[in-house]
Scaffold this motif. Structure first.
Motif, PDB file in Angstrom:
ATOM      1  N   THR A 161       0.828  -1.211   0.000  1.00 15.74           N
ATOM      2  CA  THR A 161       0.000   0.000   0.000  1.00 15.74           C
ATOM      3  C   THR A 161       0.860   1.257   0.000  1.00 15.74           C
ATOM      4  N   CYS A 162       1.887   1.261   0.861  1.00 20.14           N
ATOM      5  CA  CYS A 162       2.781   2.425   0.916  1.00 20.14           C
ATOM      6  C   CYS A 162       3.524   2.609  -0.396  1.00 20.14           C
ATOM      7  N   TYR A 211       1.164   4.035  -2.982  1.00 16.47           N
ATOM      8  CA  TYR A 211       0.897   5.452  -2.735  1.00 16.47           C
ATOM      9  C   TYR A 211       2.058   6.318  -3.202  1.00 16.47           C
ATOM     10  N   LEU A 212       3.296   5.885  -2.935  1.00 17.87           N
ATOM     11  CA  LEU A 212       4.464   6.648  -3.376  1.00 17.87           C
ATOM     12  C   LEU A 212       4.538   6.718  -4.898  1.00 17.87           C
ATOM     13  N   TRP A 267       2.031   6.550  -6.945  1.00 17.77           N
ATOM     14  CA  TRP A 267       0.951   7.435  -7.400  1.00 17.77           C
ATOM     15  C   TRP A 267       1.314   8.898  -7.190  1.00 17.77           C
ATOM     16  N   ARG A 268       1.962   9.190  -6.044  1.00 16.74           N
ATOM     17  CA  ARG A 268       2.353  10.570  -5.752  1.00 16.74           C
ATOM     18  C   ARG A 268       3.389  11.074  -6.748  1.00 16.74           C
ATOM     19  N   ARG A 319      -0.674   8.104 -12.758  1.00 17.00           N
ATOM     20  CA  ARG A 319      -1.702   9.090 -13.060  1.00 17.00           C
ATOM     21  C   ARG A 319      -2.155   8.943 -14.519  1.00 17.00           C
TER      22      ARG A 319
END
Length: 214
Positions: A194-195, A198-199, A201-202, A207
């Motif tokens: 998950t982490c 998220y990284l 995606w950031r 995107r």
């Protein structure tokens, strides 16, 4: 006249003599062997029992006995009565036995013992006697190798209880279940994934960009 170099030379010579004497005393002490000669009643067997010092032993020490055996030509030693490798008692083990035939009338028996006993004070222990015999069935002749007594010292403090110094039987290993750890590993893997997602995606790797229209 300056006597200082002469005095220094005499001191060095005296020190060398003392070192040689001390070394020779230690060597003779370490190699101290007692020989006991015995003969059977029929005088067919004669043995010379060579034993080391009888003092200064502690847990884990080894003791070697060597026995020279003289017998009539063509005789065979019955090994049934000779101690075999393994435990003799709860504190005495035979760790090596070697019987070598030197000639038709001479043989040498070497037995190495190991002692390990929990004691609180110095004790006298005894290696048991055993028999050396000739012939199988019936025995032609036999002689008894006498018991040997030696001094054994403790290496543990006297204030310790018997339960603390008595050897305990080996414990069976305890099997551990892996199910709780497996569940935790799945949780850790999910949290890590998950982490990481998220990284990514950031940073814009995942995107969706709108298509440009002309």
């Amino acid at each position: 006249m300056n006597n200082k170099p002469i005095a220094t030379a005499w001191i060095i010579l005296l020190q060398m003599i003392l070192v040689v004497l001390f070394t020779s005393m230690n060597t003779s002490h370490a190699e101290q062997v007692t020989t006991t000669v015995l003969q059977s009643k029929s005088k067919k067997i004669q043995i010379a029992l060579h034993t080391p010092r009888y003092f200064g032993y502690t847990a884990g020490d080894t003791i070697q006995h060597m026995i020279d055996i003289s017998m009539p030509s063509g005789s065979d030693i019955n090994t049934h009565h000779i101690p075999a490798k393994g435990a003799i008692s709860d504190w005495l083990d035979v760790i090596d036995v070697q019987l070598h035939k030197q000639s038709s009338t001479q043989s040498t028996l070497r037995i190495q013992y190991q002692v390990a006993k929990s004691v609180k004070t110095t004790e006298l222990l005894e290696i048991p006697a055993f028999k050396i015999s000739l012939g199988q069935q019936p025995e032609v002749d036999s002689i008894t190798v006498p018991a040997w007594t030696f001094s054994y010292s403790t290496i543990v403090p006297s204030r310790m209880s018997d339960a603390e110094i008595t050897p305990q039987p080996a414990q069976q290993p305890v099997l551990l279940t892996t199910q709780p750890m497996f569940g935790k590993m799945l949780i850790y893997l999910f949290a890590t994934a998950t982490c990481l997602g998220y990284l990514l995606w950031r940073r814009g790797y995942w995107r969706f960009q709108a298509k440009k229209t002309l």
